[in-house]
Design a protein around this motif. Structure first.
Motif, PDB file in Angstrom:
ATOM      1  N   VAL A  87       1.106   6.412  -6.647  1.00 44.02           N
ATOM      2  CA  VAL A  87       0.743   5.244  -7.671  1.00 44.02           C
ATOM      3  C   VAL A  87       1.101   5.513  -9.178  1.00 44.02           C
ATOM      4  CG1 VAL A  87      -1.082   3.828  -8.539  1.00 44.02           C
ATOM      5  CG2 VAL A  87      -1.095   4.327  -6.116  1.00 44.02           C
ATOM      6  N   PRO A 111     -13.481  -2.119   0.686  1.00 42.22           N
ATOM      7  CA  PRO A 111     -12.060  -1.825   0.761  1.00 42.22           C
ATOM      8  C   PRO A 111     -11.053  -2.733   1.256  1.00 42.22           C
ATOM      9  CG  PRO A 111     -13.302  -0.047   1.705  1.00 42.22           C
ATOM     10  CD  PRO A 111     -14.266  -1.247   1.869  1.00 42.22           C
ATOM     11  N   GLN A 143      -4.815   0.386  -4.074  1.00 44.56           N
ATOM     12  CA  GLN A 143      -5.889   0.903  -4.773  1.00 44.56           C
ATOM     13  C   GLN A 143      -6.359   0.073  -6.014  1.00 44.56           C
ATOM     14  OE1 GLN A 143      -2.983   2.324  -4.045  1.00 44.56           O
ATOM     15  NE2 GLN A 143      -3.798   4.413  -2.807  1.00 44.56           N
ATOM     16  N   THR A 188      -7.927  -3.506  -4.824  1.00 45.39           N
ATOM     17  CA  THR A 188      -9.140  -3.376  -4.621  1.00 45.39           C
ATOM     18  C   THR A 188      -9.984  -3.276  -5.861  1.00 45.39           C
ATOM     19  OG1 THR A 188      -8.690  -2.059  -2.631  1.00 45.39           O
ATOM     20  CG2 THR A 188     -10.849  -1.889  -3.356  1.00 45.39           C
ATOM     21  N   ALA A 189      -9.508  -2.225  -6.831  1.00 44.70           N
ATOM     22  CA  ALA A 189     -10.247  -1.906  -8.127  1.00 44.70           C
ATOM     23  C   ALA A 189     -10.518  -3.164  -8.962  1.00 44.70           C
ATOM     24  CB  ALA A 189      -9.769  -0.735  -8.788  1.00 44.70           C
ATOM     25  N   LEU A 196      -2.180   7.481  -2.613  1.00 46.79           N
ATOM     26  CA  LEU A 196      -2.801   7.777  -3.994  1.00 46.79           C
ATOM     27  C   LEU A 196      -1.876   8.510  -4.896  1.00 46.79           C
ATOM     28  CD1 LEU A 196      -5.167   7.462  -6.098  1.00 46.79           C
ATOM     29  CD2 LEU A 196      -5.983   9.631  -5.021  1.00 46.79           C
ATOM     30  N   GLY A 227       0.849  -1.298   0.171  1.00 47.05           N
ATOM     31  CA  GLY A 227       0.008   0.002  -0.083  1.00 47.05           C
ATOM     32  C   GLY A 227       0.605   1.305   0.034  1.00 47.05           C
ATOM     33  N   TRP A 241      -0.204  -0.215 -11.483  1.00 47.74           N
ATOM     34  CA  TRP A 241      -1.742  -0.211 -11.660  1.00 47.74           C
ATOM     35  C   TRP A 241      -2.008  -1.197 -12.885  1.00 47.74           C
ATOM     36  CZ3 TRP A 241      -6.264   1.854  -9.466  1.00 47.74           C
ATOM     37  CH2 TRP A 241      -7.388   1.723 -10.228  1.00 47.74           C
TER      38      TRP A 241
END
Length: 249
Positions: free
Chosen positions: A99, A145, A151, A154-155, A96, A93, A104
């Protein structure tokens, strides 16, 4: 209830470690012929010698199609696909703002693209038989979450849940069920073990206290659920997300 998959051929992605290894063993134990698929050719050498092994970067459409074709040629048929490939790709983690696009995209390739391209390649084989099973391994992070704080993870798992439901609608008329298993925190590979070890003792106790069964999961817990969804007994279950998480408060 006795699950007998004798004569069935299942392709399992992410088969080199953790949950994938346990699912391979569970399916084989129920009599199925199992074809293992993973980018980690060396890791698949630990599998039972009776399991065929097909190394490929499954996030690539061409590589996924090649691997599925190899499975069909090797065994003459495909009756089911279990998409266990995924994970955090070595990431942890971060805020934001930090990233990067490559981070991603790597997580989406492993968790979503691989499932999509393998399902696309396997579908004609399943349709030809007039029945079949596709099982994805999503996560509790696909429903809420993530404990990882990543991020993209999770997405991606939310996207995999959506893909599962969409494929269930599309493939149901062909006799193919599509379901997902959403594991809770399972110590099944080095990444999850590092994640658990990174928590303070207080945080570990908090997580356990928020789990009805007061324990973490095992890869076998997830494999048992996959075995049921692969069976004849689950023939009228589709489009479902089965949380296997010990109960989360």
């Amino acid at each position: 209830m006795r699950i007998d998959l004798t004569g069935r051929v299942f392709a399992v992605t992410g088969a080199a470690q953790g949950i994938g290894v346990a699912i391979v063993a569970g399916l084989a134990g129920a009599g199925a012929t199992v074809a293992a698929m993973d980018i980690d050719a060396e890791g698949m050498k630990r599998l039972n010698a009776a399991t065929s092994r097909h190394a490929a970067d499954l996030g690539s459409r061409a590589e996924a199609a090649r691997a599925i074709t190899d499975v069909a040629r090797a065994h003459g048929r495909i009756d089911g696909l279990v998409c266990a490939a995924g994970g955090v790709c070595g990431q942890s983690g971060q805020p934001l703002e930090a990233v990067e696009p490559a981070d991603w995209q790597a997580i989406f390739a492993a968790n979503v693209d691989a499932a999509m391209w393998c399902a696309q390649a396997a579908a004609p084989h399943l349709k030809a038989r007039g029945q079949g099973r596709i099982i994805t391994i999503s996560s509790g992070a696909g429903l809420r979450p993530s404990l990882t704080g990543i991020q993209a993870y999770t997405a991606a798992k939310h996207a995999l849940v959506g893909l599962t439901k969409q494929l269930a609608q599309e493939l149901g008329p062909a006799g193919i069920t599509v379901n997902s298993i959403a594991p809770g925190l399972v110590l099944s590979n080095p990444a999850t073990e590092r994640q658990w070890a990174a928590y303070t003792p207080e945080r570990q106790q908090q997580i356990l206290a928020g789990t009805h069964m007061r324990r973490l999961g095992t890869a076998q817990d997830i494999a048992h659920a996959a075995l049921f969804l692969a069976s004849e007994q689950a023939g009228w279950i589709t489009g479902q997300i089965l949380s296997v998480d010990g109960g989360r408060a």
